[in-house]
Scaffold this active site. Structure first.
Site, short mmCIF file in Angstrom:
data_model
loop_
_atom_site.label_atom_id
_atom_site.label_comp_id
_atom_site.label_asym_id
_atom_site.label_seq_id
_atom_site.Cartn_x
_atom_site.Cartn_y
_atom_site.Cartn_z
CE LYS A 57 5.21 1.62 2.89
NZ LYS A 57 4.99 0.20 2.57
CG ASN A 58 1.50 1.70 0.82
OD1 ASN A 58 2.55 1.13 1.13
ND2 ASN A 58 0.50 1.87 1.66
CB CYS A 95 3.91 -9.41 7.93
SG CYS A 95 2.37 -8.55 7.97
C1 UD1 Z 1 -3.50 -3.27 2.98
C2 UD1 Z 1 -4.47 -2.11 3.04
C3 UD1 Z 1 -3.76 -0.93 2.48
C4 UD1 Z 1 -2.48 -0.71 3.28
C5 UD1 Z 1 -1.60 -1.95 3.31
C6 UD1 Z 1 -0.41 -1.82 4.25
C7 UD1 Z 1 -6.89 -2.09 2.71
C8 UD1 Z 1 -8.03 -2.64 1.96
N1 UD1 Z 1 -5.67 -2.48 2.33
O1 UD1 Z 1 -3.14 -3.49 1.63
O2 UD1 Z 1 -4.59 0.20 2.52
O3 UD1 Z 1 -1.75 0.35 2.75
O4 UD1 Z 1 -2.36 -3.02 3.77
O5 UD1 Z 1 -0.79 -1.68 5.56
O6 UD1 Z 1 -7.06 -1.29 3.62
N2 UD1 Z 1 -6.27 -10.83 1.78
C9 UD1 Z 1 -6.51 -12.18 1.60
N3 UD1 Z 1 -6.01 -12.80 0.47
C10 UD1 Z 1 -5.29 -12.13 -0.46
C11 UD1 Z 1 -5.04 -10.76 -0.28
C12 UD1 Z 1 -5.54 -10.13 0.86
O7 UD1 Z 1 -7.16 -12.83 2.43
O8 UD1 Z 1 -4.86 -12.75 -1.45
C13 UD1 Z 1 -6.80 -10.15 2.97
C14 UD1 Z 1 -5.71 -9.53 3.84
O9 UD1 Z 1 -5.18 -10.45 4.75
C15 UD1 Z 1 -6.47 -8.39 4.51
C16 UD1 Z 1 -7.45 -7.95 3.43
O10 UD1 Z 1 -7.56 -9.05 2.54
O11 UD1 Z 1 -7.19 -8.86 5.62
C17 UD1 Z 1 -7.01 -6.71 2.66
O12 UD1 Z 1 -5.71 -6.96 2.18
P1 UD1 Z 1 -5.01 -6.16 1.01
O13 UD1 Z 1 -5.78 -4.92 0.69
O14 UD1 Z 1 -4.67 -7.07 -0.08
O15 UD1 Z 1 -3.67 -5.82 1.72
P2 UD1 Z 1 -2.58 -4.91 1.18
O16 UD1 Z 1 -2.52 -4.85 -0.28
O17 UD1 Z 1 -1.38 -5.28 1.95
#
Ligand code: UD1
Length: 421
Positions: A22-23, A117
């Site tokens: 999915k991801n 979320c």
């Molecule tokens: C994350 C997970 C991914 C998982 C998905 C859904 C990690 C590193 N990433 O991906 O494996 O499949 O959730 O559950 O494990 N953040 C910021 N600013 C930004 C982007 C992110 O502060 O612009 C923070 C997020 O809040 C979080 C962290 O960075 O605490 C990692 O986020 P990110 O990897 O971007 O999240 P997803 O891509 O959703």
């Protein structure tokens, strides 16, 4: 609304075919926005999230064709609009990633901010900083990002202060068509990022280093069409592996990339199940006796995935002893704990840590799915529980698990979907 009813206590025995990730699929679906040629994705999972993304793409003018359940062809000879409204983006956060490709192709875009979320605030500041570094002008207005790059995007050096899967993918999607070279430092290394880079490279992009912390993207003028097979879903595979370890029995996962779950197998083995890795399959066998306690710490890839934290916790709830589960990625990802406690688990949450004191068994109860992966932990607990577990709000589950009741049913589980009253 549907609910899932599980009559627990039946060990799982059989094969489960793992679907496309999915991801990965939902990010790959943004690729056709970058070309006027057709993009065909095979091994596509048929999920609520892929349908939501298809709906947004159709709104933007992309022709979406699904000749078979696991094949999707996406074709955008031209785009009819460059805006993504809140109603479409809020259904699925990853759809925010259309912003970069729209900007790269059309020079402008107006995309709703995804908002928070259930599992945390989840900001997109890193995404926006990257796009700015690539030359985009960004304005925020009434919940929308207005972005423009009239003269096109240009390559830049981007240093992420911490690892973000979403920002790494988004930057890649925007930089492929930029003028010049982009370097990403401290990039995320998830297999889904490698999958995206492989698809783009097959279309003529010049991306090197995907899967490592330093990724280089040499911008190209245009991208061709492609036929690309979506990488197997490591989270689905890990969920069913943990289902077998929790409920007992022997399950063979097929069409799996077990090298993408290198952080999980030693922990399942430590907990007492036998793990046999073959070419593209994995056999999980749970012996007699209770699982052993194992501590877990979620990390970015190749560390233990946050998306398997809840399912691992369900296993640890039955361990003979105490384990500590630490969530490092999201600040609010323990919402499954109160639900597992309703099923007899003994869990104390302190900030980012959950202390899990193992109990001999789960006892069935009505529970509520709170987010996608949390729902999977309740399924695994229900499979092991004494009695009939009712899980409501299963629409969360349908976002990311293809035919879960069919796949588990093939292994002897008593799982049915019913209308909630
Ligand atoms: C994350 C997970 C991914 C998982 C998905 C859904 C990690 C590193 N990433 O991906 O494996 O499949 O959730 O559950 O494990 N953040 C910021 N600013 C930004 C982007 C992110 O502060 O612009 C923070 C997020 O809040 C979080 C962290 O960075 O605490 C990692 O986020 P990110 O990897 O971007 O999240 P997803 O891509 O959703």
């Amino acid at each position: 609304m549907d609910k899932i009813v599980i009559e627990g206590g039946y060990p799982l025995r059989g094969d489960i075919r793992i679907s496309g990730a999915k991801n990965s699929a939902i990010k790959l679906m943004a690729v056709p926005l970058l070309t006027d040629k057709a993009v065909t994705l095979t091994n596509m999972p048929d999920l609520r999230d892929t349908r939501s993304m298809a709906g947004l793409l159709e709104y933007l003018g992309v022709e979406v064709d699904r000749p078979k359940p696991d094949v999707m062809t996406l074709h955008a000879p031209k785009l009819s609009r460059t805006d993504a409204p809140y109603d479409l983006v809020r259904k699925m956060r990853a759809s925010f990633n259309v912003l970069g490709p729209l900007l790269a192709r059309a020079g402008e875009a107006k995309v709703s901010l995804p908002g928070g979320c259930a599992i945390g605030a989840r900001p997109v500041d890193l995404h926006l900083k990257s796009l700015e570094a690539l030359g985009a002008k960004i304005e925020l207005d009434q919940g929308y990002v207005h972005a423009s790059a009239k003269g096109g995007l240009r390559g830049a050096e981007i240093v992420f202060p911490f690892v973000s899967v979403g920002a790494t993918e988004h930057t890649m999607l925007a930089a492929v068509l930029a003028d010049g070279t982009t370097t990403m430092l401290n990039a995320a290394r998830e297999p889904e990022i490698v999958d995206l880079a492989e698809c783009l490279n097959a279309m003529g992009a010049k991306i090197t280093g995907a899967g490592r912390s330093e990724v280089t993207i040499e911008g190209v003028a245009s991208l061709s069409g492609v036929k690309h097979s979506v990488v197997p879903d490591r989270i689905e595979a890990g969920t069913y592996a943990l289902a077998a370890a929790t409920a007992g029995g022997a399950v063979r996962l097929t069409h799996v990339r077990h090298d993408h779950l290198g952080s999980l197998w030693p922990l399942i083995a430590q907990a007492g199940a036998r793990v046999s890795l073959d070419k593209d399959s994995v056999l999980i066998e749970r012996g007699t006796g209770r699982p052993r306690p194992v501590d877990v710490d979620t990390q970015a890839y190749p560390g233990f995935p946050t998306d398997l934290q809840a399912q691992f916790m369900a296993l640890m709830c039955l361990a003979e002893g105490v384990s500590i589960i630490r969530e490092n990625i999201f600040e609010n990802r323990f919402m499954h704990c109160p639900e597992l406690i309703r099923m007899g688990a003994d869990i104390t949450v302190r900030g980012r840590e959950a202390i899990v004191r193992g109990v001999p068994e789960f006892i069935a109860a009505p529970v509520m799915a709170t987010d996608l992966r949390a729902s999977a932990s309740l399924i695994n607990a229900g499979l092991a529980a004494r009695g009939e577990t009712h899980i409501s709000r299963v629409y969360h589950l349908d976002r990311g698990f293809e035919h879960i009741e069919v796949k588990l049913g093939q292994c002897g589980a008593r799982v049915t979907r019913q209308k909630d009253d």
